[in-house]
Motif scaffolding. Sequence first.
Motif, PDB file in Angstrom:
ATOM      1  N   SER A 195      62.129  38.656 -12.280  1.00  0.00           N
ATOM      2  CA  SER A 195      63.400  39.210 -11.787  1.00  0.00           C
ATOM      3  C   SER A 195      64.273  39.475 -13.010  1.00  0.00           C
ATOM      4  CB  SER A 195      64.104  38.230 -10.837  1.00  0.00           C
ATOM      5  OG  SER A 195      64.729  37.175 -11.552  1.00  0.00           O
ATOM      6  N   SER A 196      65.495  39.881 -12.742  1.00  0.00           N
ATOM      7  CA  SER A 196      66.487  40.051 -13.817  1.00  0.00           C
ATOM      8  C   SER A 196      67.573  38.989 -13.724  1.00  0.00           C
ATOM      9  CB  SER A 196      67.119  41.447 -13.738  1.00  0.00           C
ATOM     10  OG  SER A 196      66.166  42.437 -14.021  1.00  0.00           O
ATOM     11  N   LEU A 197      67.327  37.941 -12.938  1.00  0.00           N
ATOM     12  CA  LEU A 197      68.295  36.859 -12.772  1.00  0.00           C
ATOM     13  C   LEU A 197      68.063  35.820 -13.870  1.00  0.00           C
ATOM     14  CD1 LEU A 197      68.156  36.589  -8.906  1.00  0.00           C
ATOM     15  CD2 LEU A 197      70.152  37.248 -10.265  1.00  0.00           C
ATOM     16  N   THR A 220      72.663  38.497 -13.349  1.00  0.00           N
ATOM     17  CA  THR A 220      71.720  39.581 -13.630  1.00  0.00           C
ATOM     18  C   THR A 220      71.931  40.105 -15.046  1.00  0.00           C
ATOM     19  OG1 THR A 220      71.689  40.195 -11.301  1.00  0.00           O
ATOM     20  CG2 THR A 220      70.947  41.865 -12.866  1.00  0.00           C
ATOM     21  N   ASP A 234      74.026  32.684  -8.180  1.00  0.00           N
ATOM     22  CA  ASP A 234      74.549  33.844  -8.896  1.00  0.00           C
ATOM     23  C   ASP A 234      76.078  33.719  -8.895  1.00  0.00           C
ATOM     24  OD1 ASP A 234      75.088  36.302 -10.032  1.00  0.00           O
ATOM     25  OD2 ASP A 234      74.231  37.471  -8.388  1.00  0.00           O
TER      26      ASP A 234
END
Length: 184
Positions: A89-91, A51, A137
């Motif tokens: 998204s923030s990924l 993230t 992640d």
Amino acid sequence: GHAVWCARKFIGNEPFAVLLGDDIVQAETPCLKQLINEYDKTLSSVIGVQTVPKNETNRYGIIDPSEQYGRRYQVNNFVEKPSIGTAPSSLAIMGRYILTPQIFMFLEQQEKGAGGEIQLTDAIQKLNEIQRVFAYDFEGKRYDVGEKLGFIKTTIEFALQNDELRDDLLSIIRDLIESERVKI
């Protein structure tokens, strides 16, 4: 993307890892090992993500996740360097990949994308349309040494972790800060 395509003759028809040199990951379990473990579970390409702040998404490839399985995501789309405010998204993709050799079909036909370069992210998106590509992640701290300030910060943080250097480095930093205060 072009650099990966150039390696195709050495890779052959095997899954392979890509590690971008401007990203360093410090983790208890190495990031690459984490991705290999996920590949072993899925037999699919796996992209390392973490993230980032929303105002930095324009600097990275960003995933549009659908389903989540712990730290692993099924991905709808991969978007290379979206404009601020448009990221799904923030990924962010963080320079670690396990890819299946089918990626070469798309890299061979790939046109220039964001920044006027052949983007690996664009080819991964096309691969995702014919076979599952997951994002993972990963655990650990990622350092960006691809820009001057990130390189300096990383060097200092790693030096401070070294017991032999720590005290001398802190003394040098204090002296530098004091000399800068005198100039102001």
